[in-house]
Write a protein that holds these residues in place. Structure first.
Motif, PDB file in Angstrom:
ATOM      1  N   GLU A 280       0.832  -1.206   0.000  1.00 37.35           N
ATOM      2  CA  GLU A 280       0.000   0.000   0.000  1.00 37.35           C
ATOM      3  C   GLU A 280       0.869   1.259   0.000  1.00 37.35           C
ATOM      4  O   GLU A 280       0.567   2.229  -0.690  1.00 37.35           O
ATOM      5  N   VAL A 281       1.968   1.236   0.753  1.00 33.66           N
ATOM      6  CA  VAL A 281       2.892   2.375   0.772  1.00 33.66           C
ATOM      7  C   VAL A 281       3.520   2.548  -0.615  1.00 33.66           C
ATOM      8  O   VAL A 281       3.646   3.672  -1.110  1.00 33.66           O
ATOM      9  N   GLN A 282       3.886   1.449  -1.249  1.00 32.15           N
ATOM     10  CA  GLN A 282       4.457   1.517  -2.595  1.00 32.15           C
ATOM     11  C   GLN A 282       3.430   2.085  -3.581  1.00 32.15           C
ATOM     12  O   GLN A 282       3.756   2.918  -4.426  1.00 32.15           O
ATOM     13  N   GLN A 283       2.184   1.642  -3.449  1.00 29.09           N
ATOM     14  CA  GLN A 283       1.118   2.159  -4.311  1.00 29.09           C
ATOM     15  C   GLN A 283       0.915   3.656  -4.059  1.00 29.09           C
ATOM     16  O   GLN A 283       0.738   4.431  -5.002  1.00 29.09           O
ATOM     17  N   LEU A 284       0.956   4.074  -2.787  1.00 26.46           N
ATOM     18  CA  LEU A 284       0.851   5.493  -2.448  1.00 26.46           C
ATOM     19  C   LEU A 284       1.972   6.282  -3.114  1.00 26.46           C
ATOM     20  O   LEU A 284       1.745   7.379  -3.647  1.00 26.46           O
ATOM     21  N   LYS A 285       3.166   5.730  -3.093  1.00 19.11           N
ATOM     22  CA  LYS A 285       4.319   6.386  -3.716  1.00 19.11           C
ATOM     23  C   LYS A 285       4.059   6.623  -5.207  1.00 19.11           C
ATOM     24  O   LYS A 285       4.262   7.731  -5.712  1.00 19.11           O
ATOM     25  N   GLU A 286       3.579   5.614  -5.890  1.00 18.18           N
ATOM     26  CA  GLU A 286       3.318   5.722  -7.325  1.00 18.18           C
ATOM     27  C   GLU A 286       2.184   6.705  -7.627  1.00 18.18           C
ATOM     28  O   GLU A 286       2.314   7.557  -8.514  1.00 18.18           O
ATOM     29  N   VAL A 287       1.083   6.595  -6.892  1.00 17.48           N
ATOM     30  CA  VAL A 287      -0.074   7.464  -7.131  1.00 17.48           C
ATOM     31  C   VAL A 287       0.272   8.922  -6.808  1.00 17.48           C
ATOM     32  O   VAL A 287      -0.068   9.829  -7.570  1.00 17.48           O
ATOM     33  N   SER A 288       0.968   9.136  -5.707  1.00 17.46           N
ATOM     34  CA  SER A 288       1.301  10.514  -5.319  1.00 17.46           C
ATOM     35  C   SER A 288       2.256  11.160  -6.318  1.00 17.46           C
ATOM     36  O   SER A 288       2.142  12.357  -6.606  1.00 17.46           O
ATOM     37  N   ARG A 289       3.183  10.391  -6.855  1.00 16.52           N
ATOM     38  CA  ARG A 289       4.103  10.935  -7.863  1.00 16.52           C
ATOM     39  C   ARG A 289       3.337  11.338  -9.127  1.00 16.52           C
ATOM     40  O   ARG A 289       3.634  12.358  -9.745  1.00 16.52           O
ATOM     41  N   ARG A 290       2.349  10.509  -9.543  1.00 24.99           N
ATOM     42  CA  ARG A 290       1.534  10.841 -10.717  1.00 24.99           C
ATOM     43  C   ARG A 290       0.799  12.166 -10.537  1.00 24.99           C
ATOM     44  O   ARG A 290       0.534  12.869 -11.492  1.00 24.99           O
ATOM     45  N   HIS A 291       0.461  12.479  -9.297  1.00 30.52           N
ATOM     46  CA  HIS A 291      -0.283  13.717  -8.993  1.00 30.52           C
ATOM     47  C   HIS A 291       0.642  14.799  -8.433  1.00 30.52           C
ATOM     48  O   HIS A 291       0.181  15.724  -7.762  1.00 30.52           O
ATOM     49  N   GLU A 292       1.940  14.661  -8.718  1.00 28.91           N
ATOM     50  CA  GLU A 292       2.959  15.634  -8.317  1.00 28.91           C
ATOM     51  C   GLU A 292       2.942  15.933  -6.813  1.00 28.91           C
ATOM     52  O   GLU A 292       3.177  17.061  -6.392  1.00 28.91           O
TER      53      GLU A 292
END
Length: 179
Positions: free
Chosen positions: A37-49
């Motif tokens: 979930e933390v890894q997914q958060l990392k990816e999603v948050s980067r996509r949204h700057e």
């Protein structure tokens, strides 16, 4: 419509509503964050700057609030915001810098931070004032300290712990609050 309890004046109704809405509501996941979930958060948050936390929380889709996502991002994902543990060598260096650079009661934390790689002035202030300052008292409270604490709480109310601690020498704001 729900009626909100006043909790004997310790909380405002709006505070309680927000707590329900942002933490207690059954739809909000309270389980520990998994590595995935933390890894997914990392990816999603980067996509949204690393902005638009409401959108990030929705896209994550794991029942977390925007605030929970931001908080977890700050603690576990962000390289610039993640705080690491203090090492004994860092503690020794901070003690040495305070000893050498202090001018009376003034401690130049901003200047000291230049000598402590990876530490900002706020971290130095917290570490010194809450942990390392040799004038800090730990352990049992004396009757005199209890009396000073009660007088300070009466004077400043139970929300101004940083003011209250100034009237109870050697005790931190969190120690006063916890007492």
């Amino acid at each position: 419509m729900y009626t909100l309890t006043n909790f004997e004046g310790t909380r405002e109704a709006e505070d309680i509503r927000r707590f329900w809405q942002n933490f207690l509501h059954p739809s909000i996941s309270k389980t520990p964050w998994s590595q995935e979930e933390v890894q997914q958060l990392k990816e999603v948050s980067r996509r949204h700057e690393e902005r638009h936390w409401e959108t990030i929380a929705q896209e994550l889709g794991t029942g977390r609030t925007a605030f929970m996502c931001l908080q977890t991002f700050q603690r576990f994902v962000s390289d610039s915001l993640r705080h690491s543990s203090w090492t004994p060598a860092e503690d020794d260096l901070l003690r040495e810098l305070v000893d050498k650079m202090r001018i009376g009661n003034f401690v130049p934390y901003t200047q000291m931070s230049y000598f402590m790689e990876g530490r900002d002035p706020a971290q130095l202030i917290y570490r010194w004032n809450q942990v390392l300052d040799p004038s800090l008292k730990k352990g049992l409270w004396s009757k005199e300290e209890d009396e000073l604490l009660l007088q300070a709480v009466f004077r400043h109310r139970a929300k101004n712990w940083w003011k209250i601690r100034l009237e109870v020498p050697g005790r931190t704001d969190s120690a006063c609050r916890d007492r």
